[in-house]
Design an enzyme around this catalytic site. Sequence first.
Site, short mmCIF file in Angstrom:
data_model
loop_
_atom_site.label_atom_id
_atom_site.label_comp_id
_atom_site.label_asym_id
_atom_site.label_seq_id
_atom_site.Cartn_x
_atom_site.Cartn_y
_atom_site.Cartn_z
N GLN A 169 -5.45 -5.02 6.66
CA GLN A 169 -6.48 -5.93 6.12
C GLN A 169 -6.49 -7.28 6.82
OE1 GLN A 169 -8.69 -4.88 4.02
NE2 GLN A 169 -7.74 -2.96 3.41
N CYS B 8 -4.67 2.65 -3.79
CA CYS B 8 -3.40 3.05 -3.17
C CYS B 8 -2.31 2.02 -3.42
CB CYS B 8 -3.56 3.31 -1.67
SG CYS B 8 -4.66 4.68 -1.28
N ASP C 165 2.28 -4.62 7.89
CA ASP C 165 1.07 -3.79 7.72
C ASP C 165 -0.13 -4.72 7.79
OD1 ASP C 165 -1.15 -2.48 6.69
OD2 ASP C 165 -0.10 -1.62 4.97
N HIS D 207 0.85 -1.19 0.00
CA HIS D 207 0.00 0.00 0.00
C HIS D 207 0.89 1.24 0.00
CE1 HIS D 207 -2.90 2.94 1.64
NE2 HIS D 207 -3.85 2.10 1.32
#
Length: 418
Positions: free
Chosen positions: A213, A376, A210, A133
Amino acid sequence: MSHQHQREGADPLDVASLREDYPILEREFDGSRLVYLDNAATTQTPDQVVDAMSDYYRESNANVHRGIHHLSQEASILYEEAHDRVAEFIGGEGREEIIFTKNTTESENLLAYAWGLTELSPGDEVVLTEMEHHASLVTWQQIARRTGADVKYIQITDDGCLDMDHARDLVTDDTAIVSAVHVSNTLGTVNPVSELADLAHDHGAYAFIDGAQAVPTRPVDVQAIDADFYAFSGHKMAGPTGIGVLYGKKHLLEDLEPYLYGGGMIEKVTFEDSTWADLPWKFEPGTPPIAEAVGLEAAIDYLEDIGMDRVRAHEEELAGYAYDRLSEFDDIEVYGPEPGPDRGGLVSFNLESVHAHDLASIMNDHAVAIRAGDHCTQPLHDKLGVAASARASFYVYNTHEEVDALVEAIGGARELFA
């Protein structure tokens, strides 16, 4: 009105009962019931979370860590307990490892500025993936530009998975950090983050994951992954906007200098110098997101009441159904791995000869809310050879019938552009 559910043993989810917690799902547009399939961007917020935040504002609203009066003490306890609850939820050791930010993007920037700007130098390497992202890719790109470090990218395979052979070639003793997305917000790919963390550690590098999600959709244990740092957002997990989390191993956070300064993060200040408060407060200057922290804790309670294994199973089942339905058509290209444990609850696709934005607009005419654009992940779309894609993403309140509504609305677009 809040709805409590007896969900233990109910498998699959009692989606009809769950939907009662989300009045927004009853909305109609031009006579059509809303079909909300943009959950990877933001999930809807159940009554339980809204009620918890309303109760805070009605009964305990005050600033934290600054007042001796009853309300400030109550608010401080609620705020601190929210840190404890998050730590418990993701397998952290305690509140010291949980820093509240605005969102995943701010969490990434916090680490990049607090660690990257001071620790990276020419010759160091930052290893990302091609499916990152922009919150990760742009941040490390710019920090590398300032520090002289190099950024390298683990390639993806034709089916949208990470090429782990390439990863093993790319990560070397010059690598300072491996920063990887846990679940791709475009491909739906579930990456082998524990393996990536081991690879980083084998070369003396840190592992940043990250989880924007991932935490909303599946059980996550940061210690089992052995992530040094891990980030996610409240608004993608039935919680409020305005709050994100940066998890970090305690000894690493203790060594980091803050990059935002002000009240609430100091221990002692003189005209000449300042010292910092204990973790996690040294990274939380100013008035923090107190009500949002209360809402995030309520969202965690809500999801754990359902059971994260069941959330994951429902997501994977719906995404698999959508993947199969969309794959029936020769004029639809679906991106990412085939359904299964390597795929999360979203499906990105394109309809031949129809731009994704046009498709999303026609979906909207049918009251079907999807995402269109580059999500993104512009470099990933460049790699895929497309300017944009449409994305349907699912959560606990979505149904097979809503996937059917999506496919039917795509049929309307097909006829319109025929």
